[in-house]
Design an enzyme around this catalytic site. Structure first.
Site, PDB file in Angstrom:
ATOM      1  N   GLY A 337      -3.720   2.502   4.175  1.00  0.00           N
ATOM      2  CA  GLY A 337      -5.107   2.940   4.100  1.00  0.00           C
ATOM      3  C   GLY A 337      -6.031   1.805   3.679  1.00  0.00           C
ATOM      4  CB  SER A 338      -9.468   2.008   2.343  1.00  0.00           C
ATOM      5  OG  SER A 338      -9.898   2.916   3.340  1.00  0.00           O
ATOM      6  CB  THR A 339      -5.459  -0.860  -0.676  1.00  0.00           C
ATOM      7  OG1 THR A 339      -4.377  -0.244   0.036  1.00  0.00           O
ATOM      8  CG2 THR A 339      -5.897   0.035  -1.816  1.00  0.00           C
ATOM      9  CE  LYS A 341     -11.283   0.644   5.302  1.00  0.00           C
ATOM     10  NZ  LYS A 341     -12.122   1.817   4.954  1.00  0.00           N
TER      11      LYS A 341
END
Length: 753
Positions: A337-339, A341
């Site tokens: 997921g967004s980690t 990013k």
């Protein structure tokens, strides 16, 4: 009649006299005796040479009748935290017995059995020390035709301290007929303490079929079993014809070799503090799986790690209730997921394609035939808005990250992923490590990997990648062993940090940290900003940390899509926090899978207090220099490179790291063909070694390589190396990592310290 006479005459024609017959019989008997004697000599020779006859091992039978052997258990090495606090230690227990045979006397005639006048004293001592009934003890001591007797359950599992007390009391009374047999055990004094990571041991039968030894079953105990277990010794005793052991006849057949002690990088106070706060965190969220790991940013050392549900290492309470035993740290792969990013932003900055002022609409972005939306649109919280790319990171915009990826281009983005070592196991030293996958065959999936979907990772891979962000672009291999100590030779091997590449520049890493701060401080778009808190949800003593949260769908095991459901129970939440934000000393990664309850404020229950405690203890952890607990041990334990040719590079790398050697695998096949040092060479702790597997297709990241290893690389590939600067370590390379090697003839290498 004539026929009868002829037969009779023939029968009597060669008739001998008595003297002649005796002579003939004598010769026959002599020949028979010689034959039997030869048969005896041949059999005797066979027995003397082979020790066997008629399929029986006569030597073994004789030894069994006149000798007996006992196993002398080697002490299993102790597992310590970084400061020398025991985490797992030998806890040998004892069983007591009394010798009744009157044949058990010393060479000088001393009686070594229980005598009738000693029975009352023995009964009193065992009653006081073990709680045995005196009448029961006496009844055992009065049994007839017994060589020795034991005392039931209460006579087993005696601690070493109680054994010493009993021996002292017996010595005071002059009683010599009591003995003890040892049983190996393992003590975990901290109970719930990085339980999945440390692992546990179990008893396994030895080859003799009579004794048992402790064997590591899971975790570090299993991975380091060879180093920890040592070698059991064997003692041989002579026996009398009736089978009684002769005192004073013991001979050491094989000397025992105690196992080595393992000093981990874990900090007992930080680990205990993490366990306490994880209990609070899990009690509120009640996730299917929760995990947390704290790392030293400057060394890559794992200071604390745990997961929930867990179990008590010492009592094994909770072990049977675990849904599976896998370690979340290195055995479970998932879409982060967004980690992810964090790495997308850092790569775009490093690539020079990040324009923080570029503005875009969040109302959908199409890649080929797939429309990508932001999380707030998917949740019905927004119809779309305009953001610039700086806000995109703070708001965790999927579209913003896809724009960054598209601006870099698929090929360039995939290079960054490989430079961060995604798709490869870390081989950081633990067995059964899993590793994630980078899907490079699908353009939509490649674009989605920029926001952490369509790519799978393990936590240890993420922790390795995060180290580059927290450490000026320099990526470190995660470490969990600070030293190995060999008590047999009073020698040690001491670890230092291991640099494994530089995927991004120092400037890109530092800019990324600044943008991570905005995630918690931007009151308009920051996903970790809370008006209730009045600022960043994750902070240390009032100072915001550099952070990034993540929310990911969970892929089905069969790969057919994502698990169905709505709300928290179908999602994986995560957060990474680095502190201090401008130059991190620590970073922490926490995940929570499918919680029953969720509130973003829950992160405050585990991240904030643990980071605060880490900063409070910073000066006592010894992070800026090698371990000091073994400073008085100056000699290094030898470790010689075994024959690794034709072995799998991954397995070899794990073993080398267990012995604090730093392997670098060069090539793409699954067998080692060459090594940069000769087989059998003693390898020093932290020595860097190249393992060549051949069929090299791309230039490796040589940042941190020694000059000697660059020279060896040049020898193997035929590529000319031109050196600039002074020093012994590579600080820059003229041809970028992941560049196809087929047309490269020359590389300029810059050296430094």
């Amino acid at each position: 009649m004539s026929k009868r006479r002829r037969i009779l005459a023939y029968a009597l024609s060669d008739r001998k006299g008595p003297r002649q017959n005796r002579r003939k019989v004598g010769r026959a008997l002599s020949l028979l005796s010689v034959f039997l004697f030869l048969v005896f000599l041949i059999n005797f020779a066979i027995i003397m040479i082979t020790g066997k006859k008629f399929g029986q091992d006569l030597r073994a039978l004789a030894a069994d009748r006149h000798q007996t052997t006992t196993t002398v258990h080697a002490k299993r090495g102790t597992i310590y935290d970084r400061s020398g606090t025991p985490i797992a230690e030998d806890s040998t227990t004892y069983s007591i017995y009394a010798i009744l045979s009157k044949e058990y006397v010393s060479a000088t005639g001393e009686k070594l059995f229980i005598q009738p006048e000693q029975m009352d004293d023995v009964a009193t001592i065992l009653s006081e020390k073990l709680g045995l009934e005196t009448d029961y003890v006496k009844s055992q001591l009065k049994l007839e035709n017994q060589y020795q007797v034991s005392f039931g359950i209460q006579g087993n599992n005696i601690s070493y301290g109680t054994k010493i007390e009993i021996e002292a009391a017996l010595q005071e009374k002059g009683i010599t007929g009591i003995g003890f047999t040892a049983s190996p055990g393992r003590l975990y004094p901290n109970g719930i303490f990085a339980s999945h990571f440390i692992g546990y041991t179990s008893l396994a039968d030895n080859k003799d079929g009579k004794t048992q030894s402790l064997v590591g079953s899971t975790g570090l105990e299993e991975s380091f079993n060879t180093i920890l277990s040592g070698v059991d010794g064997i003692t041989t005793y002579e026996k009398t014809a009736s089978g009684v052991i002769k005192p004073g006849t013991e001979t050491i057949t094989r000397q025992k070799v105690d196992g080595q002690d393992v000093y981990t990088t874990l900090s007992e106070p930080l680990q205990s503090y993490l366990e306490t706060n994880m209990d609070v965190f899990q009690s509120k969220a009640n996730g299917v799986l929760a995990s947390a790991t704290l790392v030293s940013a400057k060394t890559g050392e794992i200071l604390a790690t745990t997961q929930r549900p867990t179990f008590d290492l010492d009592t094994k309470e909770g072990l049977g209730d675990l849904p599976n035993w896998s370690s979340a740290l290195y055995q479970t792969q998932y879409e982060p997921g967004s980690t992810m990013k964090v790495m997308t932003l850092a790569s775009a900055i490093d690539n020079g394609t990040f324009d923080p002022t570029y503005t875009y609409s969040t109302a959908g972005y199409t890649v080929i035939d797939t429309t990508i939306n932001d999380w707030d649109i998917n949740m019905g919280l927004s119809d779309g808005r305009y953001l610039n790319l700086a806000q995109a990171f703070a708001h965790s915009s999927n579209i913003g990250m896809v724009i960054l990826e598209q601006n870099m281009g698929d090929e360039k983005w995939l290079k960054y992923l490989y430079n961060f070592d995604f798709g490869l196991p870390t081989r950081f030293g633990m067995l059964h490590e899993n590793f994630g996958l980078v899907n490079s065959d699908n353009k939509v999936t490649t674009a989605m990997s920029a926001f952490g979907q369509g790519i799978s990772v393990t936590q240890i891979q993420l922790l390795k990648a995060f180290s580059a962000i927290a450490n000026d672009g320099e990526m470190l291999t995660p470490k969990f062993v600070s030293a190995l100590y060999d008590p047999n030779s009073n020698t040690a091997r001491k670890a230092s940090k291991e640099v494994s590449g530089k995927p991004i520049s120092s400037d890109a890493a530092n800019q990324t940290l600044q943008y991570m701060v905005s995630v918690g401080t931007d009151p308009y778009v920051g996903t970790l900003y809370s008006s209730y808190v009045g600022g960043s949800i994750i902070q240390v003593n009032g100072v915001p940390a550099a952070v990034k949260s993540g929310t990911a769908e969970i892929a089905k095991v069969d790969g057919s899509g994502y698990i169905e459901g709505s709300g928290p129970s179908s999602l994986l939440y995560s957060v990474v926090a680095m502190f201090p934000a401008e130059d991190p000393d620590f970073y922490m990664y926490v995940t929570l899978q499918q919680p029953e309850h969720w509130d973003v404020l829950f992160w405050m229950d585990v991240v904030n207090p643990v980071l605060e405690e880490a900063m409070r203890l910073k000066d006592t952890l010894g992070l800026t220099k090698p371990t000091t607990i073994l400073d008085d041990v100056s000699d290094e334990t030898e470790y010689k490179l075994p024959n690794v040719i034709d072995l799998a590079p991954g397995d070899v790398s794990a073993e080398l790291r267990q012995n604090l050697v730093q392997p670098i695998v060069v090539g793409t096949t699954n067998k080692i063909k060459k090594t940069s040092v000769k087989i059998g060479t003693n390898l020093h702790a932290n020595q860097q070694i190249l393992l060549w597997t051949g069929d090299l297709k791309k230039i490796p990241d040589m940042y941190g390589w020694t000059k000697a290893n660059v020279d060896k690389f040049s020898e193997w590939t035929g590529i000319e190396i031109v050196y600039k600067g002074t020093g012994d370590r590579v600080t820059e390379q003229g041809v970028g990592a992941e560049t196809p090697i087929d047309k490269i003839k020359k590389i300029t290498i810059t050296l430094g310290d």
